[in-house]
Design a protein around this motif. Sequence first.
Motif, short mmCIF file in Angstrom:
data_model
loop_
_atom_site.label_atom_id
_atom_site.label_comp_id
_atom_site.label_asym_id
_atom_site.label_seq_id
_atom_site.Cartn_x
_atom_site.Cartn_y
_atom_site.Cartn_z
N HIS A 102 40.01 -14.20 20.25
CA HIS A 102 38.76 -13.55 20.61
C HIS A 102 37.56 -14.41 20.18
O HIS A 102 37.68 -15.33 19.36
N ALA A 103 36.41 -14.08 20.74
CA ALA A 103 35.17 -14.75 20.37
C ALA A 103 34.83 -14.46 18.92
O ALA A 103 35.12 -13.37 18.39
N VAL A 104 34.24 -15.44 18.25
CA VAL A 104 33.86 -15.29 16.85
C VAL A 104 32.85 -14.16 16.70
O VAL A 104 31.89 -14.05 17.47
N MET A 105 33.08 -13.32 15.69
CA MET A 105 32.17 -12.21 15.40
C MET A 105 31.87 -12.17 13.91
O MET A 105 32.63 -12.72 13.10
N THR A 106 30.79 -11.51 13.54
CA THR A 106 30.55 -11.21 12.13
C THR A 106 31.46 -10.04 11.74
O THR A 106 31.83 -9.21 12.60
N LEU A 107 31.80 -9.98 10.47
CA LEU A 107 32.66 -8.88 10.01
C LEU A 107 31.98 -7.54 10.27
O LEU A 107 32.64 -6.58 10.69
N ALA A 108 30.69 -7.46 10.03
CA ALA A 108 29.97 -6.19 10.21
C ALA A 108 30.06 -5.70 11.65
O ALA A 108 30.32 -4.51 11.90
N ALA A 109 29.86 -6.61 12.61
CA ALA A 109 29.92 -6.22 14.02
C ALA A 109 31.34 -5.82 14.41
O ALA A 109 31.54 -4.86 15.17
N TRP A 110 32.32 -6.52 13.90
CA TRP A 110 33.71 -6.21 14.23
C TRP A 110 34.12 -4.86 13.65
O TRP A 110 34.76 -4.06 14.32
N ILE A 111 33.75 -4.59 12.39
CA ILE A 111 34.07 -3.31 11.76
C ILE A 111 33.43 -2.16 12.54
O ILE A 111 34.04 -1.10 12.74
N LYS A 112 32.20 -2.37 12.99
CA LYS A 112 31.52 -1.34 13.77
C LYS A 112 32.30 -1.03 15.05
O LYS A 112 32.44 0.13 15.44
N ALA A 113 32.82 -2.08 15.70
CA ALA A 113 33.63 -1.87 16.90
C ALA A 113 34.95 -1.17 16.57
O ALA A 113 35.42 -0.33 17.34
N GLN A 114 35.53 -1.49 15.42
CA GLN A 114 36.78 -0.86 15.01
C GLN A 114 36.61 0.63 14.74
O GLN A 114 37.53 1.41 14.96
N ALA A 115 35.45 1.01 14.27
CA ALA A 115 35.21 2.41 13.93
C ALA A 115 35.35 3.32 15.15
O ALA A 115 35.64 4.51 15.03
N ALA A 116 35.14 2.75 16.34
CA ALA A 116 35.22 3.54 17.56
C ALA A 116 36.65 3.65 18.09
O ALA A 116 36.90 4.36 19.06
N GLN A 117 37.59 2.95 17.47
CA GLN A 117 38.98 2.96 17.91
C GLN A 117 39.82 3.74 16.89
O GLN A 117 39.82 3.40 15.72
N ALA A 118 40.52 4.75 17.36
CA ALA A 118 41.22 5.65 16.44
C ALA A 118 42.71 5.36 16.31
O ALA A 118 43.35 5.82 15.39
N SER A 119 43.30 4.61 17.22
CA SER A 119 44.75 4.45 17.23
C SER A 119 45.21 3.27 16.39
O SER A 119 44.45 2.34 16.14
N GLY A 120 46.49 3.32 15.99
CA GLY A 120 47.10 2.21 15.28
C GLY A 120 46.88 2.25 13.78
O GLY A 120 46.12 3.05 13.25
N GLN A 121 47.57 1.34 13.12
CA GLN A 121 47.47 1.23 11.67
C GLN A 121 46.55 0.08 11.30
O GLN A 121 46.55 -0.96 11.96
N ARG A 122 45.79 0.25 10.24
CA ARG A 122 44.85 -0.77 9.78
C ARG A 122 45.16 -1.14 8.34
O ARG A 122 45.18 -0.28 7.46
N LEU A 123 45.39 -2.42 8.12
CA LEU A 123 45.74 -2.91 6.80
C LEU A 123 44.74 -3.97 6.35
O LEU A 123 44.31 -4.80 7.15
N LEU A 124 44.41 -3.93 5.08
CA LEU A 124 43.46 -4.86 4.48
C LEU A 124 44.14 -5.59 3.33
O LEU A 124 44.60 -4.95 2.37
N LEU A 125 44.21 -6.91 3.40
CA LEU A 125 44.80 -7.68 2.31
C LEU A 125 43.80 -7.70 1.16
O LEU A 125 42.67 -8.15 1.30
N SER A 126 44.23 -7.17 0.00
CA SER A 126 43.30 -6.95 -1.10
C SER A 126 43.97 -7.23 -2.44
O SER A 126 45.18 -7.03 -2.59
N LEU A 127 43.17 -7.65 -3.42
CA LEU A 127 43.66 -7.87 -4.79
C LEU A 127 43.33 -6.67 -5.68
O LEU A 127 43.51 -6.73 -6.89
N ARG A 128 42.84 -5.60 -5.11
CA ARG A 128 42.49 -4.43 -5.89
C ARG A 128 43.74 -3.81 -6.52
O ARG A 128 44.82 -3.85 -5.93
N PRO A 129 43.60 -3.22 -7.71
CA PRO A 129 44.76 -2.55 -8.32
C PRO A 129 45.14 -1.32 -7.51
O PRO A 129 44.32 -0.68 -6.86
N GLY A 130 46.43 -1.00 -7.54
CA GLY A 130 46.91 0.20 -6.87
C GLY A 130 47.28 0.01 -5.42
O GLY A 130 47.56 0.99 -4.73
N THR A 131 47.28 -1.24 -4.94
CA THR A 131 47.66 -1.47 -3.55
C THR A 131 49.18 -1.42 -3.41
O THR A 131 49.91 -1.63 -4.38
#
Length: 202
Positions: A102-131
């Motif tokens: 896909h065309a390069v996007m800013t994270l903010a713009a991409w997240i905004k587009a994702q918010a309008a899509q309800a289907s599927g699973q979303r995973l975030l690679l994170s170093l936070r405790p409790g993952t």
Amino acid sequence: FEASVTRMGRSDVQVQVGAYHAVEREAAHQVHLAVGMPANERMDWLVEKATELGVASIQPLMTERSVLRLNPERAGKKQAHWQSVAVAACEQCGGNRVPVIHAVMTLAAWIKAQAAQASGQRLLLSLRPGTQSVRAAVNAFAGPASAGAPTEAITFLSGPEGGLSPAEEDIALACGFAPVTLGTRVLRAETAAVAALAALLV
């Protein structure tokens, strides 16, 4: 398809197409990778390896900590280049479908587009405790890929060098992304994305 070369010229080749043999080499899970672009040649490597593993699409992102910054003209050229890398990698590994870059996007713009899509699973690679682990998250959502049941798409978000900022992670979590981990080691940005895809697709 079977094919026979019937003529070879200086600038063209004629081929007679023969019998079709159905071969499915795509993964059970359709995985879409959104990644903070690593610098230098590492993005080329990431696109190549992600294609070999069977990713469905790749969304290059510019984030707070991204080293690689692209103006619109360079971004378009990079997108075309990465698409050609994906085509070559797909030919090499014998994949059925070339992933879309896909065309390069800013994270903010991409997240905004994702918010309008309800289907599927979303995973975030994170170093936070409790993952939880990547595989545990997928199995809890859709069951093992070998079960034969239809599976929904998975969108996997991974950061650039240094990872996503805490604020960016908060935005992703608010959008429904679940934090997952690959273990105790801190991997390079491109290695982490490929390791996660291997856990999801292989």
